[in-house]
Scaffold this active site. Sequence first.
Site, PDB file in Angstrom:
ATOM      1  N   LYS A 197      31.225  38.667  41.859  1.00  0.00           N
ATOM      2  CA  LYS A 197      32.294  38.885  40.792  1.00  0.00           C
ATOM      3  C   LYS A 197      31.603  38.473  39.618  1.00  0.00           C
ATOM      4  CE  LYS A 197      36.808  36.990  39.751  1.00  0.00           C
ATOM      5  NZ  LYS A 197      38.011  36.333  40.163  1.00  0.00           N
ATOM      6  N   SER A 228      42.283  38.105  41.054  1.00  0.00           N
ATOM      7  CA  SER A 228      41.211  38.752  40.003  1.00  0.00           C
ATOM      8  C   SER A 228      39.961  39.167  40.487  1.00  0.00           C
ATOM      9  CB  SER A 228      41.082  37.591  38.629  1.00  0.00           C
ATOM     10  OG  SER A 228      40.274  36.388  39.123  1.00  0.00           O
ATOM     11  N   SER A 231      43.321  34.459  43.655  1.00  0.00           N
ATOM     12  CA  SER A 231      42.377  35.644  43.112  1.00  0.00           C
ATOM     13  C   SER A 231      41.635  35.855  44.213  1.00  0.00           C
ATOM     14  CB  SER A 231      41.600  35.275  41.966  1.00  0.00           C
ATOM     15  OG  SER A 231      42.381  35.011  40.826  1.00  0.00           O
TER      16      SER A 231
END
Length: 597
Positions: A216, A288, A312
């Site tokens: 990420k 996210s 997330s």
Amino acid sequence: MSKSRRQFLTHASLTMLGAVAGCRKPQRADELPPGAPPTFGAAPLVGPEVSASTFEEAEKLVRVELTTGEREQSARSWRASMAALYERRTGPRKVALKPTLAPWSQVNAVLPGEKAGPERDEFVRSKASSAPMPASDEDIAFAPVTQLSRWIEERKLSSARLTDIYLTRIEKFNPKLRCAITVTSELARAQAKKADQEIAAGKYRGPLHGIPWGSKDLLDTAGIPTTYGAEPFRNRVPSADAVVVKRLGDAGAVLVAKLSMGALALNDIWFGGQTMNPWLLDEGSSGSSAGPGAATAAGLVGFSIGSETEGSIVSPSVRCGVTGLRPTYGRVPRTGAMTLCWSLDKLGPMARSVEDTMLVLRAISGPDAADLASVPSKLAFDANAGVQGLRVGYFPAWMNESPATDVDRAALEAVRKAGMDPVQVSIPDWPYDSLNVILFAESAAAFEELTLSHGVDQLSMQVADAWPNLFRQSRFLSAVDFVQTDRFRRNVADEMARVFTQVDLLLVPALRDEMLTITNFTGHPSLTLRAGFVEVAEARSDWAPDPNKPLPKFSPPRRVPHGVTMIARPFDEGILGQAGIALERAFGVANERPPGF
């Protein structure tokens, strides 16, 4: 405090000193009689003029009511008693706070008197598989790390070949998914070459050696952009690796891509567009950790690292049908990761099998001095252990109402068939969403400078439920309510400790808002895994509904994966893994792939 106040009085311009109706006249320090203590309400007048009507309007924001007299008294004294408290931010002695500076107060996921996880380390992998390596690159790409690592260890598969498979798939499918922000081809091939050389020389580092992975894009990578998915940071290039990146490098893993994330870790839209769900390209992958969810589900990486503040990892794991492990708060250090909320942020693996997540967790666990919240911990995991007799708590009402589905109810039956004992549990009907006072206050503090400088105006999402508006609104949250919410947080943690005197695990609908909020604030670990499939007649979204932009509808409905979540005591990830493996086998749906990938 005394010295600071006296210095402020001594050096203040005399023109700033004036009588304050209803207050003591400000005095310079040299005018005070010997032994006179400093007082509140006697500082120089600073800040803009305020009136009783200022407070009357502000009352609506913080939900308190003052009398007319109280408003007038507050207005008369505000500039002498309270306005100067903002000097840290407004000057004249403004103090810049480094992004790496953590709050003084710290959160401990283990309550006093509670057990802090297992007493010793034990890690037993599943037995070596004699499964033949498939000829198809696609079949290799979708194999779990548990199997890929065996093929690499046995030299049936080279890291170089596996890395090229994933790089080729990223090139082919990323235009559809928008899940990779930066593809690290040169680095990946160099790391894969090194891995093959070491393995050939008998220097096998372990099950992640030679395995390609994606990060990420909030984990710093030396010399490689780390953008936070946000326009103001798209050219940001850090000089050092995050601790998790370094630990995976030390384990021999191969970084192939920096994966997309919702801007500043919210939902699934970044400066390159929306990351899409491989199972249903008409909807976002959820956020996210949008990129890790999509890339892992589509077979573009062996595994990925996501992060969670409040959902997330869980949400994209459910949407994209992958396995997401959110570790106990404090187990995995966040040094070199973007900060959203100091007391909530957690880093964890997202993969295609339960055991994969445990292999990764083992490599990234352990404290780092630069992350004050990280603590020593043990991990006791045996992939071959039985689960008979484990007590699995569930909330009966939650299983019979939205967002629970038939898949969730079938998962409870699978618990029984696996030999675990379902136990009904309950928690008080409290306003758990009130805990988000802390989330909003911390996130607004983390991005204070970006907000005040209007850097957040560059973000593509400017709707009411996006960060720019939320950061601005958060400035009006009450400091008193923040402290009271922190006390409420302890109350909630005590309730969860009580529940775990009755059970070993909890099984909950993955997107049940109360439990997502509770366990993120208490720091409990969670494991989300695919449990079956559901049909949806309308695309799903992380964003509040917009009547002007209706979501796509489907007739007939579309078949998509659905997951459930298990929760354990702090630092009991080993039990999560063992129970997760048992359920994964019972569900029998982990190997199905998204069509077209």
